[in-house]
Design a protein around this motif. Structure first.
Motif, PDB file in Angstrom:
ATOM      1  N   ASP A  38      41.211  37.130  47.066  1.00  0.00           N
ATOM      2  CA  ASP A  38      41.938  36.979  45.794  1.00  0.00           C
ATOM      3  C   ASP A  38      42.499  38.299  45.300  1.00  0.00           C
ATOM      4  O   ASP A  38      43.301  38.326  44.366  1.00  0.00           O
ATOM      5  N   ILE A  39      41.992  39.391  45.848  1.00  0.00           N
ATOM      6  CA  ILE A  39      42.322  40.696  45.283  1.00  0.00           C
ATOM      7  C   ILE A  39      43.330  41.404  46.188  1.00  0.00           C
ATOM      8  O   ILE A  39      42.998  41.776  47.312  1.00  0.00           O
ATOM      9  N   PRO A  40      44.532  41.605  45.726  1.00  0.00           N
ATOM     10  CA  PRO A  40      45.524  42.250  46.587  1.00  0.00           C
ATOM     11  C   PRO A  40      45.215  43.725  46.841  1.00  0.00           C
ATOM     12  O   PRO A  40      44.707  44.417  45.952  1.00  0.00           O
ATOM     13  N   VAL A  41      45.507  44.168  48.052  1.00  0.00           N
ATOM     14  CA  VAL A  41      45.322  45.581  48.381  1.00  0.00           C
ATOM     15  C   VAL A  41      46.303  46.415  47.548  1.00  0.00           C
ATOM     16  O   VAL A  41      47.483  46.083  47.459  1.00  0.00           O
ATOM     17  N   GLY A  42      45.770  47.467  46.936  1.00  0.00           N
ATOM     18  CA  GLY A  42      46.617  48.302  46.076  1.00  0.00           C
ATOM     19  C   GLY A  42      46.795  47.723  44.694  1.00  0.00           C
ATOM     20  O   GLY A  42      47.468  48.305  43.850  1.00  0.00           O
ATOM     21  N   GLY A  43      46.168  46.590  44.463  1.00  0.00           N
ATOM     22  CA  GLY A  43      46.299  45.935  43.159  1.00  0.00           C
ATOM     23  C   GLY A  43      44.971  45.412  42.691  1.00  0.00           C
ATOM     24  O   GLY A  43      43.923  46.001  42.970  1.00  0.00           O
ATOM     25  N   GLY A  44      44.999  44.292  42.014  1.00  0.00           N
ATOM     26  CA  GLY A  44      43.756  43.753  41.499  1.00  0.00           C
ATOM     27  C   GLY A  44      43.994  42.486  40.731  1.00  0.00           C
ATOM     28  O   GLY A  44      45.087  41.938  40.741  1.00  0.00           O
ATOM     29  N   LYS A  45      42.931  42.057  40.069  1.00  0.00           N
ATOM     30  CA  LYS A  45      42.995  40.797  39.353  1.00  0.00           C
ATOM     31  C   LYS A  45      42.131  40.894  38.103  1.00  0.00           C
ATOM     32  O   LYS A  45      41.009  41.398  38.161  1.00  0.00           O
ATOM     33  N   VAL A  46      42.657  40.384  37.003  1.00  0.00           N
ATOM     34  CA  VAL A  46      41.890  40.345  35.763  1.00  0.00           C
ATOM     35  C   VAL A  46      41.144  39.015  35.705  1.00  0.00           C
ATOM     36  O   VAL A  46      41.754  37.960  35.818  1.00  0.00           O
ATOM     37  N   LEU A  47      39.829  39.097  35.555  1.00  0.00           N
ATOM     38  CA  LEU A  47      39.007  37.893  35.424  1.00  0.00           C
ATOM     39  C   LEU A  47      38.687  37.725  33.949  1.00  0.00           C
ATOM     40  O   LEU A  47      37.735  38.311  33.435  1.00  0.00           O
TER      41      LEU A  47
END
Ligand code: FES
Length: 124
Positions: A38-47
């Protein structure tokens, strides 16, 4: 041969079981927060529900931070362009370490400890 100890309920902490099912978000150790995919490389995700943002600054390296902006407490909205971005006044935090890339915030996002178990990212 009574299983009396088992009836002690949540106060009993004599062993390390698998994580118990827990409905509430927050600080439950072992709670699965996200899948690595779910977590892109170089990026991220707000839960949003957990109040955590998870990033993957480099392939296979996962970091987690509080999603509460250190400026005035808004919840950061997105991870884009290598930063975790707050919608309220434009603060940006670096995905690699949560430090401020752009004000007005002055303090980094506090880190949250997570572990990766297979493809599951869990609260440590
Ligand atoms: S609360 Fe995030 S920039 Fe102000």
């Amino acid at each position: 041969v009574a299983a009396g100890a088992v009836l002690g309920g949540c106060a009993v902490y004599g062993r390390k079981p698998e994580p118990a099912p827990a409905e509430q978000a927050g600080s439950d150790p072992g709670k699965v927060l996200a899948q690595t995919t779910d977590i892109p490389v170089g990026g991220g995700k707000v839960l949003d529900a957990a109040g955590i943002v998870i990033t993957q600054p480099q392939q296979g390296t996962f970091k987690a931070f509080s999603a509460t902006c250190t400026h005035q407490g808004c919840i950061v909205a997105e991870v884009k362009g290598g930063t975790i971005n707050c919608p309220c006044h434009g603060s940006k935090f670096k995905v690699a370490d949560g430090t401020v890339a752009n004000g007005p915030a002055e303090k980094p996002l506090p880190p949250v400890t997570v572990t990766v178990d297979g493809t599951s990212i869990k609260r440590a």
